[in-house]
Design a protein around this motif. Structure first.
Motif, mmCIF file in Angstrom:
data_model
loop_
_atom_site.group_PDB
_atom_site.id
_atom_site.type_symbol
_atom_site.label_atom_id
_atom_site.label_comp_id
_atom_site.label_asym_id
_atom_site.label_seq_id
_atom_site.Cartn_x
_atom_site.Cartn_y
_atom_site.Cartn_z
ATOM 1 N N LEU A 40 0.832 -1.209 0.000
ATOM 2 C CA LEU A 40 0.000 0.000 0.000
ATOM 3 C C LEU A 40 0.862 1.253 0.000
ATOM 4 O O LEU A 40 1.848 1.343 0.724
ATOM 5 N N SER A 41 0.475 2.252 -0.810
ATOM 6 C CA SER A 41 1.235 3.499 -0.891
ATOM 7 C C SER A 41 0.292 4.638 -1.257
ATOM 8 O O SER A 41 -0.888 4.414 -1.562
ATOM 9 N N GLY A 42 0.809 5.865 -1.211
ATOM 10 C CA GLY A 42 0.029 7.035 -1.625
ATOM 11 C C GLY A 42 -1.256 7.190 -0.838
ATOM 12 O O GLY A 42 -1.312 6.924 0.366
ATOM 13 N N ASP A 43 -2.324 7.619 -1.544
ATOM 14 C CA ASP A 43 -3.605 7.872 -0.880
ATOM 15 C C ASP A 43 -4.211 6.604 -0.296
ATOM 16 O O ASP A 43 -4.915 6.656 0.720
ATOM 17 N N GLU A 44 -3.946 5.455 -0.935
ATOM 18 C CA GLU A 44 -4.450 4.178 -0.413
ATOM 19 C C GLU A 44 -3.896 3.896 0.977
ATOM 20 O O GLU A 44 -4.612 3.461 1.875
ATOM 21 N N LEU A 45 -2.600 4.153 1.144
ATOM 22 C CA LEU A 45 -1.955 3.922 2.435
ATOM 23 C C LEU A 45 -2.502 4.886 3.487
ATOM 24 O O LEU A 45 -2.811 4.479 4.620
ATOM 25 N N LEU A 46 -2.636 6.157 3.128
ATOM 26 C CA LEU A 46 -3.175 7.149 4.072
ATOM 27 C C LEU A 46 -4.592 6.776 4.501
ATOM 28 O O LEU A 46 -4.955 6.893 5.672
ATOM 29 N N ALA A 47 -5.403 6.326 3.532
ATOM 30 C CA ALA A 47 -6.782 5.945 3.847
ATOM 31 C C ALA A 47 -6.805 4.748 4.793
ATOM 32 O O ALA A 47 -7.575 4.718 5.770
ATOM 33 N N PHE A 48 -5.944 3.764 4.533
ATOM 34 C CA PHE A 48 -5.887 2.568 5.380
ATOM 35 C C PHE A 48 -5.515 2.931 6.817
ATOM 36 O O PHE A 48 -6.062 2.379 7.777
ATOM 37 N N ILE A 49 -4.601 3.877 6.982
ATOM 38 C CA ILE A 49 -4.142 4.256 8.329
ATOM 39 C C ILE A 49 -5.132 5.181 9.021
ATOM 40 O O ILE A 49 -5.468 4.980 10.190
ATOM 41 N N ASN A 50 -5.634 6.174 8.304
ATOM 42 C CA ASN A 50 -6.360 7.269 8.947
ATOM 43 C C ASN A 50 -7.861 7.067 9.067
ATOM 44 O O ASN A 50 -8.482 7.557 10.014
ATOM 45 N N GLN A 51 -8.486 6.416 8.095
ATOM 46 C CA GLN A 51 -9.948 6.416 8.021
ATOM 47 C C GLN A 51 -10.573 5.355 8.912
ATOM 48 O O GLN A 51 -9.971 4.311 9.188
ATOM 49 N N ASP A 52 -11.811 5.625 9.327
ATOM 50 C CA ASP A 52 -12.534 4.660 10.161
ATOM 51 C C ASP A 52 -12.873 3.405 9.361
ATOM 52 O O ASP A 52 -12.938 2.310 9.914
ATOM 53 N N GLU A 53 -13.103 3.578 8.035
ATOM 54 C CA GLU A 53 -13.419 2.443 7.174
ATOM 55 C C GLU A 53 -12.689 2.627 5.854
ATOM 56 O O GLU A 53 -12.593 3.750 5.346
ATOM 57 N N CYS A 54 -12.159 1.521 5.292
ATOM 58 C CA CYS A 54 -11.329 1.652 4.103
ATOM 59 C C CYS A 54 -11.183 0.303 3.390
ATOM 60 O O CYS A 54 -11.635 -0.733 3.893
ATOM 61 N N HIS A 55 -10.499 0.345 2.244
ATOM 62 C CA HIS A 55 -10.084 -0.888 1.578
ATOM 63 C C HIS A 55 -8.765 -1.324 2.186
ATOM 64 O O HIS A 55 -7.802 -0.558 2.229
ATOM 65 N N ARG A 56 -8.693 -2.563 2.638
ATOM 66 C CA ARG A 56 -7.502 -3.057 3.325
ATOM 67 C C ARG A 56 -6.548 -3.734 2.340
ATOM 68 O O ARG A 56 -6.895 -3.944 1.174
ATOM 69 N N ALA A 57 -5.360 -4.099 2.841
ATOM 70 C CA ALA A 57 -4.319 -4.652 1.976
ATOM 71 C C ALA A 57 -4.753 -5.951 1.303
ATOM 72 O O ALA A 57 -4.278 -6.282 0.216
ATOM 73 N N ASP A 58 -5.671 -6.718 1.936
ATOM 74 C CA ASP A 58 -6.107 -7.977 1.346
ATOM 75 C C ASP A 58 -7.268 -7.796 0.375
ATOM 76 O O ASP A 58 -7.849 -8.783 -0.103
ATOM 77 N N GLY A 59 -7.630 -6.521 0.102
ATOM 78 C CA GLY A 59 -8.692 -6.238 -0.855
ATOM 79 C C GLY A 59 -10.066 -6.122 -0.232
ATOM 80 O O GLY A 59 -11.005 -5.629 -0.868
ATOM 81 N N SER A 60 -10.225 -6.562 1.018
ATOM 82 C CA SER A 60 -11.540 -6.482 1.672
ATOM 83 C C SER A 60 -11.768 -5.077 2.237
ATOM 84 O O SER A 60 -10.842 -4.263 2.308
ATOM 85 N N ARG A 61 -12.998 -4.828 2.637
ATOM 86 C CA ARG A 61 -13.330 -3.526 3.216
ATOM 87 C C ARG A 61 -13.579 -3.707 4.717
ATOM 88 O O ARG A 61 -14.198 -4.686 5.141
ATOM 89 N N GLY A 62 -13.058 -2.785 5.508
ATOM 90 C CA GLY A 62 -13.227 -2.899 6.959
ATOM 91 C C GLY A 62 -12.655 -1.687 7.662
ATOM 92 O O GLY A 62 -12.362 -0.657 7.034
ATOM 93 N N ALA A 63 -12.475 -1.806 8.976
ATOM 94 C CA ALA A 63 -11.968 -0.692 9.778
ATOM 95 C C ALA A 63 -10.550 -0.325 9.348
ATOM 96 O O ALA A 63 -9.767 -1.191 8.956
ATOM 97 N N GLY A 64 -10.232 0.977 9.424
ATOM 98 C CA GLY A 64 -8.875 1.428 9.164
ATOM 99 C C GLY A 64 -7.939 0.967 10.276
ATOM 100 O O GLY A 64 -8.384 0.527 11.342
ATOM 101 N N LEU A 65 -6.624 1.096 10.036
ATOM 102 C CA LEU A 65 -5.625 0.582 10.981
ATOM 103 C C LEU A 65 -5.769 1.202 12.366
ATOM 104 O O LEU A 65 -5.893 0.497 13.366
ATOM 105 N N PHE A 66 -5.757 2.548 12.446
ATOM 106 C CA PHE A 66 -5.824 3.205 13.751
ATOM 107 C C PHE A 66 -7.163 2.918 14.428
ATOM 108 O O PHE A 66 -7.224 2.730 15.647
ATOM 109 N N ALA A 67 -8.245 2.885 13.648
ATOM 110 C CA ALA A 67 -9.565 2.588 14.222
ATOM 111 C C ALA A 67 -9.566 1.188 14.832
ATOM 112 O O ALA A 67 -10.102 0.965 15.932
#
Length: 598
Positions: free
Chosen positions: A97-124
């Motif tokens: 993960l890089s760029g906006d995808e990486l930021l979304a995964f870390i920062n957002q409450d819900e996002c697309h994860r590294a395995d392609g599924s959708r779920g809670a962001g990392l910090f959440a």
């Protein structure tokens, strides 16, 4: 060809880099990358970001080791962090993960994860771990760490570069961890220097080392820092006690049952966790929250400790709800004074499984020494219930740039009252007015006081006060005033009953009788008011003599007295004597000149 021969034109190969060189280079490169990001403002932002990234890599390396150990033992392993939130799932691949995808995964409450599924962001996800683990568990620690963490980087590409660099650290290597622990401490110092506000979290290591050495915590004792900041005292205490460990059971005692801390602010809480992990404490027992939220009368024996080492915040103020947790006569908004009371309460009594009472080493500002009012009441209890045996007076600039307030180190032990208080004044640096950020206090400056500690004699830097004699002498002068005050208060109360009876008689009497009784009532009330005033006057006279004995701000009697402390009459006399001497010399010179000219 002999091994010493070289082919023409070949270059001598460089010696392989040491672990320290490799890690220094890696961390240096990571910090250069961080400087490019527009969202980070100086080291105060950069170090926390580097810390939470390292923290996640550290956890994953630790989990891999524990998983392998469980598999060897044929036991199931229950991970602390589940897929796809483990470092290996989203960070380990350089092209992950890089760029906006990486930021979304870390920062957002819900996002697309590294395995392609959708779920809670990392910090959440990490913040939500608090509800899935026992109190004090590693899951709760992780949740508390990330509750206060924000990703301030605005470039997901630069963040990917940072992650790739940190991925090169092997936290399963004890050599790398040991080296990184020293690099990390140097970064903590830089962060303190970068912003005064962050300096409150960091006590200079020479001060910490000295306090730990003379307090000498032993294996089997419990050690607490109730305002632990970035964990400096606990790290030093860990290193000190680790030298006493000789078998696995003792190591387990050190790891699990020895060191405790608490920190209220999220940033230092995270930095402390990382600092202790890097120094070898596998599961730091640092509570998250305001230490002073606890009503101190509820602290029971089972919660008391053997050793307290701490530097409570200077100059802070607490809200009314916090003040209410302390006895009515010792309530104050000043944070340092509330912490002093908490420390006194937390020290163990002798006889409860301990040969001696608990001991403390505490950094306090000068104001604590000379403060009156509530501050004096707190010191009264300190000197009555504890043995305040040593006050080390630190020179100016030790805590620069965070504060220039002169500070002192108090050393006391439960089991009072205090008899003799020893003072030791660390001198100012030679050739300079004070220590500073660029020329800090070195540990070597404590060498003379360490030599003196167990062989105490008065000298140029050391003196003592016989507090027991001073108190006894003062009480002899105070007692007559307080006895007079007590007598006058008794007389005041004694008049209460006849005044009430007379008031009832006047209320029941007819108009003619009322007029006759009124002068008697006025006379009784006048006498009562006179007794009340006499009691106040006598009490004030006694208090004026008594409370100054708790001014512990004693100047060094062996130091050369500065002009600001000299008597004005002595100054004038000295100047006149100098003037007389100058006039005499001028007269001699004039006589010599006259002789030459003649």
């Amino acid at each position: 060809m002999p091994a010493t021969d070289k082919k023409p034109g070949t270059k001598r190969s460089k010696a392989p880099l040491t672990t320290r060189d490799n890690l220094s280079s890696l961390i240096g490169t990571a910090r250069k990358i961080l400087r490019k990001d527009k969202g980070l403002n100086g080291d105060v932002d950069r170090l926390p970001l580097l810390t939470w990234v390292m923290f996640l890599k550290f956890l994953d390396d630790l989990e891999i080791v524990h998983q392998e150990e469980a598999e060897l033992d044929g036991q199931p392993y229950h991970p602390i962090i589940e897929a796809p939130y483990r470092w290996r799932d989203w960070a380990a691949r350089e092209d992950g993960l890089s760029g906006d995808e990486l930021l979304a995964f870390i920062n957002q409450d819900e996002c697309h994860r590294a395995d392609g599924s959708r779920g809670a962001g990392l910090f959440a996800y990490l913040r939500g771990l608090a509800g899935s683990g026992e109190k004090g568990s590693q899951r709760e620690v992780i949740a508390n760490v990330f509750r206060g963490v924000q990703n301030r980087m605005v470039s997901g590409y630069l963040l990917r570069d940072i992650i790739n660099k940190i991925n090169g650290i092997h936290f399963s290597s004890s050599e790398e961890i040991h080296t990184l622990s020293h690099l990390y401490e140097s970064m903590l110092r830089e962060m303190r220097d970068a912003a005064g506000d962050s300096g409150e979290f960091y006590t200079p290591r020479p001060v910490v080392r000295f306090m730990v050495q003379v307090s000498d915590p032993r294996l089997g004792e419990t050690v607490l820092d109730p305002a632990c900041g970035t964990g400096g005292f606990l790290v030093e205490a860990y290193d000190h006690i680790a030298q006493q460990v000789t078998n696995p059971d003792q190591r387990r005692t050190l790891q699990r049952d020895t060191l405790f801390g608490q920190e209220a602010k999220p940033l230092p809480y995270m930095l402390a966790q990382m600092n202790l992990l890097l120094h070898g404490l596998e599961a730091p027992q640092i509570a998250y929250g305001n230490t002073l939220e606890r009503r101190i009368t509820e602290i029971g024996h089972s919660e008391r400790v053997d050793v307290i080492l701490t530097n409570p915040p200077f100059g802070g103020e607490e809200e009314a709800g916090i003040k209410a947790n302390f006895p009515a006569n010792m309530q104050t908004a000043e944070t340092a004074l509330l912490f002093l009371q908490y420390i006194m309460r937390k020290l163990r009594y002798a006889g409860h499984g301990a040969d001696q009472g608990g001991r403390a080493a505490v950094v306090v500002p000068n104001g604590t020494l000379f403060g009156d009012g509530v501050c004096a009441v707190i010191k009264e209890e300190l000197l009555k219930e504890f043995r305040l045996h040593t006050i080390v007076r630190l020179p100016q600039g030790v805590f620069a740039p965070y504060t220039d307030i002169p500070a002192n180190l108090l050393f006391f032990q439960r089991g009072g009252p205090t008899d003799t208080i020893w003072y030791y004044e660390l001198p100012q640096p030679v050739g300079r007015k004070k220590y500073s950020k660029t020329a800090p206090l070195p540990f070597e400056a404590f060498a003379p006081v360490l030599d003196w500690w167990d062989n105490r004699e008065e000298g140029p830097q050391a003196w003592k006060m016989d507090f027991a004699a001073k108190r006894e002498q003062t009480m002899a002068a105070v007692r007559p005033h307080w006895e007079c005050a007590a007598t006058e208060r008794t007389n005041t109360l004694a008049l209460g009953k006849p005044i009430r009876e007379l008031e009832q008689a006047i209320s029941a009497a007819g108009n003619g009788d009322k007029a006759a009784l009124q002068p008697q009532l006025r006379e009784l009330k006048t006498r009562q008011q006179a007794h009340e005033q006499a009691a106040k006057t006598a009490q004030a006279a006694g208090d004026a003599l008594y409370w100054p004995i708790y001014n512990l701000d004693l100047k060094n009697p062996h130091a050369a007295e500065g002009l600001e402390h000299a008597d004005p009459k002595d100054l004038i006399a000295a100047m006149r004597s100098h003037e007389t001497e100058v006039m005499r010399l001028l007269a001699e010179i004039e006589a010599l000149v006259a002789e030459v000219q003649a």
